[in-house]
Design a protein around this motif. Structure first.
Motif, PDB file in Angstrom:
ATOM      1  N   VAL A   1       0.868  -1.187   0.000  1.00 28.56           N
ATOM      2  CA  VAL A   1       0.000   0.000   0.000  1.00 28.56           C
ATOM      3  C   VAL A   1       0.895   1.224   0.000  1.00 28.56           C
ATOM      4  O   VAL A   1       1.667   1.422   0.940  1.00 28.56           O
ATOM      5  CB  VAL A   1      -0.918   0.033   1.238  1.00 28.56           C
ATOM      6  CG1 VAL A   1      -1.755   1.300   1.265  1.00 28.56           C
ATOM      7  CG2 VAL A   1      -1.814  -1.194   1.280  1.00 28.56           C
ATOM      8  N   ASP A   2       0.811   2.034  -1.053  1.00 34.22           N
ATOM      9  CA  ASP A   2       1.679   3.212  -1.076  1.00 34.22           C
ATOM     10  C   ASP A   2       1.241   4.197   0.000  1.00 34.22           C
ATOM     11  O   ASP A   2       0.108   4.175   0.479  1.00 34.22           O
ATOM     12  CB  ASP A   2       1.773   3.843  -2.465  1.00 34.22           C
ATOM     13  CG  ASP A   2       0.488   4.490  -2.960  1.00 34.22           C
ATOM     14  OD1 ASP A   2      -0.229   5.111  -2.152  1.00 34.22           O
ATOM     15  OD2 ASP A   2       0.203   4.379  -4.155  1.00 34.22           O
ATOM     16  N   PHE A   3       2.162   5.041   0.409  1.00 29.29           N
ATOM     17  CA  PHE A   3       1.935   5.903   1.569  1.00 29.29           C
ATOM     18  C   PHE A   3       0.767   6.869   1.366  1.00 29.29           C
ATOM     19  O   PHE A   3      -0.005   7.117   2.294  1.00 29.29           O
ATOM     20  CB  PHE A   3       3.212   6.662   1.931  1.00 29.29           C
ATOM     21  CG  PHE A   3       3.086   7.409   3.217  1.00 29.29           C
ATOM     22  CD1 PHE A   3       2.953   6.727   4.417  1.00 29.29           C
ATOM     23  CD2 PHE A   3       3.078   8.787   3.243  1.00 29.29           C
ATOM     24  CE1 PHE A   3       2.811   7.411   5.625  1.00 29.29           C
ATOM     25  CE2 PHE A   3       2.948   9.477   4.436  1.00 29.29           C
ATOM     26  CZ  PHE A   3       2.815   8.784   5.625  1.00 29.29           C
ATOM     27  N   GLU A   4       0.608   7.380   0.169  1.00 33.52           N
ATOM     28  CA  GLU A   4      -0.506   8.306  -0.089  1.00 33.52           C
ATOM     29  C   GLU A   4      -1.847   7.607   0.118  1.00 33.52           C
ATOM     30  O   GLU A   4      -2.781   8.185   0.668  1.00 33.52           O
ATOM     31  CB  GLU A   4      -0.412   8.879  -1.508  1.00 33.52           C
ATOM     32  CG  GLU A   4       0.735   9.847  -1.720  1.00 33.52           C
ATOM     33  CD  GLU A   4       2.105   9.174  -1.814  1.00 33.52           C
ATOM     34  OE1 GLU A   4       2.184   7.960  -2.150  1.00 33.52           O
ATOM     35  OE2 GLU A   4       3.103   9.850  -1.521  1.00 33.52           O
ATOM     36  N   ARG A   5      -1.937   6.364  -0.306  1.00 36.84           N
ATOM     37  CA  ARG A   5      -3.173   5.602  -0.106  1.00 36.84           C
ATOM     38  C   ARG A   5      -3.392   5.324   1.382  1.00 36.84           C
ATOM     39  O   ARG A   5      -4.513   5.404   1.877  1.00 36.84           O
ATOM     40  CB  ARG A   5      -3.133   4.310  -0.899  1.00 36.84           C
ATOM     41  CG  ARG A   5      -4.436   3.551  -0.892  1.00 36.84           C
ATOM     42  CD  ARG A   5      -4.455   2.541  -2.024  1.00 36.84           C
ATOM     43  NE  ARG A   5      -5.643   1.724  -2.017  1.00 36.84           N
ATOM     44  CZ  ARG A   5      -6.805   2.065  -2.544  1.00 36.84           C
ATOM     45  NH1 ARG A   5      -6.944   3.224  -3.144  1.00 36.84           N
ATOM     46  NH2 ARG A   5      -7.832   1.245  -2.485  1.00 36.84           N
ATOM     47  N   ALA A   6      -2.324   5.005   2.104  1.00 38.55           N
ATOM     48  CA  ALA A   6      -2.433   4.793   3.551  1.00 38.55           C
ATOM     49  C   ALA A   6      -2.932   6.060   4.247  1.00 38.55           C
ATOM     50  O   ALA A   6      -3.770   5.988   5.145  1.00 38.55           O
ATOM     51  CB  ALA A   6      -1.088   4.362   4.125  1.00 38.55           C
ATOM     52  N   GLN A   7      -2.428   7.217   3.817  1.00 35.82           N
ATOM     53  CA  GLN A   7      -2.901   8.489   4.382  1.00 35.82           C
ATOM     54  C   GLN A   7      -4.393   8.668   4.118  1.00 35.82           C
ATOM     55  O   GLN A   7      -5.129   9.122   4.993  1.00 35.82           O
ATOM     56  CB  GLN A   7      -2.127   9.661   3.772  1.00 35.82           C
ATOM     57  CG  GLN A   7      -0.702   9.757   4.242  1.00 35.82           C
ATOM     58  CD  GLN A   7       0.055  10.858   3.521  1.00 35.82           C
ATOM     59  OE1 GLN A   7       0.075  10.919   2.298  1.00 35.82           O
ATOM     60  NE2 GLN A   7       0.685  11.727   4.304  1.00 35.82           N
TER      61      GLN A   7
END
Length: 60
Positions: free
Chosen positions: A10-16
């Motif tokens: 899961v890329d960080f932007e999606r996690a945010q």
């Protein structure tokens, strides 16, 4: 929610986005990869601290 800045799942932007949509606090780990035992985390004291924090939270 705990997320790494370089998780391959899961890329960080999606996690945010997930954290924001769920109304969750986001705990960021810099360049920790995917957070799992096979990534070398082993016994993870900070993870245990986070679980203790969750246990102490009051749910509305």
């Amino acid at each position: 929610m705990v997320a790494s800045t370089d998780d391959h799942v899961v890329d960080f932007e999606r996690a945010q986005l997930f954290a924001r949509n769920w109304g969750s606090e986001l705990v960021t780990l810099k360049e920790a990869g995917h957070i799992e035992s096979k990534s070398g985390f082993g016994k993870w004291d900070f993870g245990l601290e986070l679980i203790d924090r969750l246990k102490q939270m009051k749910v509305a």
